[in-house]
Scaffold this active site. Structure first.
Site, mmCIF file in Angstrom:
data_model
loop_
_atom_site.group_PDB
_atom_site.id
_atom_site.type_symbol
_atom_site.label_atom_id
_atom_site.label_comp_id
_atom_site.label_asym_id
_atom_site.label_seq_id
_atom_site.Cartn_x
_atom_site.Cartn_y
_atom_site.Cartn_z
ATOM 1 N N LYS A 85 48.651 43.511 43.343
ATOM 2 C CA LYS A 85 47.212 42.705 43.478
ATOM 3 C C LYS A 85 47.173 41.244 43.991
ATOM 4 O O LYS A 85 47.596 40.342 44.050
ATOM 5 C CB LYS A 85 47.207 42.847 42.236
ATOM 6 C CG LYS A 85 46.529 44.262 41.586
ATOM 7 C CD LYS A 85 46.357 43.912 39.791
ATOM 8 C CE LYS A 85 45.367 43.539 39.599
ATOM 9 N NZ LYS A 85 45.026 43.953 38.326
HETATM 10 C C1 E4P Z 1 41.745 43.764 37.839
HETATM 11 O O1 E4P Z 1 42.150 44.370 38.633
HETATM 12 C C2 E4P Z 1 41.462 43.202 36.624
HETATM 13 O O2 E4P Z 1 42.788 43.189 36.051
HETATM 14 C C3 E4P Z 1 40.159 43.177 35.279
HETATM 15 O O3 E4P Z 1 40.302 44.378 34.704
HETATM 16 C C4 E4P Z 1 39.444 42.552 35.254
HETATM 17 O O4 E4P Z 1 38.490 42.823 34.246
HETATM 18 P P1 E4P Z 1 38.547 42.259 32.884
HETATM 19 O O5 E4P Z 1 36.952 41.213 32.906
HETATM 20 O O6 E4P Z 1 38.485 43.309 31.789
HETATM 21 O O7 E4P Z 1 38.817 41.031 32.700
#
Ligand code: E4P
Length: 220
Positions: A85
């Protein structure tokens, strides 16, 4: 479609992996930090739970392209099938482009706008992750971004797919799937909401009570 759990909590993954048809686990630096264990140890434990065919995602923490690339290489050296990522910043886009050339699979993350998501796909990211609830929370519309991004990917970057992320409710996730998202990642509490509903429990209690009144035991 592909369903993922968005967590680094190994015990939650163990429990939900036995219930839900999950394809893998997505993590981010905040989720890893919550576990207070080294990243590679957590990833190894998660991989053991989801099996060799389970798909793992982990995020780079560097904020310049050169170090993002080094971190991505370290991650995929230890976990060859891991998807890296990369936040979709200017440096992130440079990194995604280079990593694609190196044959490393990426996900463009921290996506708050359709244009930003499209750029990561054009740079070579296989997955693009719009942050649905975080967009909603800042008075935007997560589902509007998802709809626009879905159209843009279909028209201009068909080999990339959306992996919608950041949910607080099952409704947000369902709306993304209805908009054509091919992949979603659910936090543990939202995954739990999908499989536990007081109305369902009440209906089952009534069946059991009616049966017990008539036959005494829950057997045929
Ligand atoms: C996705 O890439 C992120 O890890 C994550 O879903 C962010 O989500 P949150 O708003 O629940 O922290």
């Amino acid at each position: 479609m592909e369903l993922y759990l968005d967590t680094a909590d190994v015990s939650s993954v163990k429990r939900l992996h036995s219930i839900l048809p999950i394809k893998g686990v997505t993590t981010n630096p905040s989720l890893i930090a919550k576990e207070k264990k080294p990243l590679f140890d957590i990833l190894a434990e998660l991989q053991a739970v989801i099996g060799v065919d389970g798909q793992l995602f982990a995020q780079v923490i560097a904020n310049n392209a050169q170090d993002m690339i080094k971190q991505a290489q370290a991650l995929t050296k230890r976990f060859p099938s891991l998807v890296v990522k990369v936040p979709v910043t200017a440096q992130g886009l440079i990194a995604i482009k280079s990593l694609t050339e190196l044959g490393i699979t990426t996900l463009g993350t921290a996506v708050y706008g359709a244009g930003q998501g499209l750029l990561s796909a054009l740079a070579g990211a296989k997955y693009v992750a719009p942050y649905v609830n975080r967009i909603d929370a800042q008075s935007g519309s997560g589902i509007d971004v998802v709809n626009e991004l879905q159209t843009l990917l279909t028209l201009h970057a068909p080999s990339s797919m959306m992996l919608a992320a950041s949910f607080r409710t099952p409704r947000q996730a369902l709306d993304c799937l209805l908009a054509g998202c091919e992949a979603i990642t659910l936090p543990v509490d939202v995954a739990e909401l999908f499989i536990s509903d007081p109305a369902v429990d009440a209906a089952i209690d009534k069946f059991e009570n009616d049966w017990k009144k008539a036959f005494g035991k829950l057997t045929f």
